[in-house]
Design a protein around this motif. Structure first.
Motif, mmCIF file in Angstrom:
data_model
loop_
_atom_site.group_PDB
_atom_site.id
_atom_site.type_symbol
_atom_site.label_atom_id
_atom_site.label_comp_id
_atom_site.label_asym_id
_atom_site.label_seq_id
_atom_site.Cartn_x
_atom_site.Cartn_y
_atom_site.Cartn_z
ATOM 1 N N ILE A 231 0.839 -1.189 0.000
ATOM 2 C CA ILE A 231 0.000 0.000 0.000
ATOM 3 C C ILE A 231 0.879 1.246 0.000
ATOM 4 O O ILE A 231 2.076 1.179 0.263
ATOM 5 N N CYS A 232 0.256 2.366 -0.298
ATOM 6 C CA CYS A 232 0.886 3.677 -0.144
ATOM 7 C C CYS A 232 0.136 4.390 0.977
ATOM 8 O O CYS A 232 -1.063 4.187 1.159
ATOM 9 N N LEU A 233 0.848 5.230 1.704
ATOM 10 C CA LEU A 233 0.232 6.001 2.788
ATOM 11 C C LEU A 233 0.541 7.475 2.582
ATOM 12 O O LEU A 233 1.668 7.826 2.219
ATOM 13 N N TYR A 234 -0.446 8.324 2.831
ATOM 14 C CA TYR A 234 -0.242 9.761 2.745
ATOM 15 C C TYR A 234 -0.441 10.359 4.126
ATOM 16 O O TYR A 234 -1.504 10.210 4.728
ATOM 17 N N LEU A 235 0.592 11.009 4.632
ATOM 18 C CA LEU A 235 0.526 11.665 5.935
ATOM 19 C C LEU A 235 0.240 13.142 5.680
ATOM 20 O O LEU A 235 1.152 13.940 5.432
ATOM 21 N N LYS A 236 -1.046 13.482 5.679
ATOM 22 C CA LYS A 236 -1.492 14.816 5.266
ATOM 23 C C LYS A 236 -0.840 15.932 6.078
ATOM 24 O O LYS A 236 -0.374 16.922 5.524
ATOM 25 N N LYS A 237 -0.808 15.788 7.383
ATOM 26 C CA LYS A 237 -0.251 16.823 8.256
ATOM 27 C C LYS A 237 1.210 17.114 7.916
ATOM 28 O O LYS A 237 1.642 18.266 7.930
ATOM 29 N N ASP A 238 1.971 16.087 7.586
ATOM 30 C CA ASP A 238 3.394 16.229 7.301
ATOM 31 C C ASP A 238 3.702 16.333 5.810
ATOM 32 O O ASP A 238 4.856 16.512 5.431
ATOM 33 N N LYS A 239 2.672 16.159 4.966
ATOM 34 C CA LYS A 239 2.809 16.225 3.509
ATOM 35 C C LYS A 239 3.833 15.210 2.987
ATOM 36 O O LYS A 239 4.650 15.492 2.130
ATOM 37 N N ILE A 240 3.734 14.007 3.538
ATOM 38 C CA ILE A 240 4.651 12.926 3.166
ATOM 39 C C ILE A 240 3.860 11.792 2.516
ATOM 40 O O ILE A 240 2.843 11.348 3.047
ATOM 41 N N LEU A 241 4.347 11.329 1.374
ATOM 42 C CA LEU A 241 3.798 10.149 0.734
ATOM 43 C C LEU A 241 4.770 8.999 0.962
ATOM 44 O O LEU A 241 5.948 9.086 0.594
ATOM 45 N N ILE A 242 4.293 7.949 1.592
ATOM 46 C CA ILE A 242 5.067 6.714 1.722
ATOM 47 C C ILE A 242 4.612 5.852 0.548
ATOM 48 O O ILE A 242 3.496 5.325 0.548
ATOM 49 N N ALA A 243 5.467 5.784 -0.454
ATOM 50 C CA ALA A 243 5.065 5.255 -1.756
ATOM 51 C C ALA A 243 5.193 3.740 -1.898
ATOM 52 O O ALA A 243 4.796 3.204 -2.925
ATOM 53 N N GLY A 244 5.725 3.078 -0.918
ATOM 54 C CA GLY A 244 5.878 1.630 -1.047
ATOM 55 C C GLY A 244 6.682 1.279 -2.283
ATOM 56 O O GLY A 244 7.740 1.840 -2.529
ATOM 57 N N ASP A 245 6.148 0.383 -3.105
ATOM 58 C CA ASP A 245 6.811 -0.028 -4.339
ATOM 59 C C ASP A 245 6.283 0.722 -5.565
ATOM 60 O O ASP A 245 6.684 0.418 -6.686
ATOM 61 N N LEU A 246 5.392 1.690 -5.351
ATOM 62 C CA LEU A 246 4.817 2.419 -6.480
ATOM 63 C C LEU A 246 5.862 3.259 -7.208
ATOM 64 O O LEU A 246 5.844 3.372 -8.431
ATOM 65 N N LEU A 247 6.766 3.844 -6.459
ATOM 66 C CA LEU A 247 7.780 4.730 -7.030
ATOM 67 C C LEU A 247 9.162 4.306 -6.573
ATOM 68 O O LEU A 247 9.304 3.628 -5.557
ATOM 69 N N HIS A 248 10.169 4.729 -7.321
ATOM 70 C CA HIS A 248 11.548 4.472 -6.920
ATOM 71 C C HIS A 248 12.424 5.610 -7.448
ATOM 72 O O HIS A 248 12.019 6.389 -8.303
ATOM 73 N N ILE A 249 13.611 5.693 -6.906
ATOM 74 C CA ILE A 249 14.547 6.756 -7.260
ATOM 75 C C ILE A 249 15.782 6.122 -7.895
ATOM 76 O O ILE A 249 16.351 5.179 -7.352
ATOM 77 N N VAL A 250 16.181 6.666 -9.040
ATOM 78 C CA VAL A 250 17.389 6.211 -9.729
ATOM 79 C C VAL A 250 18.228 7.444 -10.037
ATOM 80 O O VAL A 250 17.754 8.366 -10.711
#
Length: 79
Positions: free
Chosen positions: A5-24
């Motif tokens: 799953i992905c989680l959005y922490l609205k108060k902190d404006k943070i998206l925990i993207a799980g495996d949906l996104l990655h950085i290269v």
């Protein structure tokens, strides 16, 4: 990926993207096709998150992304 799953922490404006996104090499990328059995659903998720107010994205396997995350999500949603 199934079971993730992905989680959005609205108060902190943070998206925990799980495996949906990655950085290269410092660049935010979409899901890995070989790990994504339903690419259409993954792209729909990116489109949904592109409308959120996000300052930071946490990618499970590649770290923290903070360089214009809203703009980058919008770009990924259009690809």
């Amino acid at each position: 990926t199934p079971g993730h799953i992905c989680l959005y922490l609205k108060k902190d404006k943070i998206l925990i993207a799980g495996d949906l996104l990655h950085i290269v090499d410092g660049e935010l990328r979409g899901p890995y096709p070989h790990n994504t059995p339903d690419m259409e659903a993954a792209v729909d998720s990116i489109k949904k998150f592109s409308k959120y107010d996000i300052e930071k994205i946490v990618c499970y396997h590649s770290g923290l992304y903070t360089s214009t995350p809203n703009q980058k999500l919008a770009e990924l949603a259009e690809k």
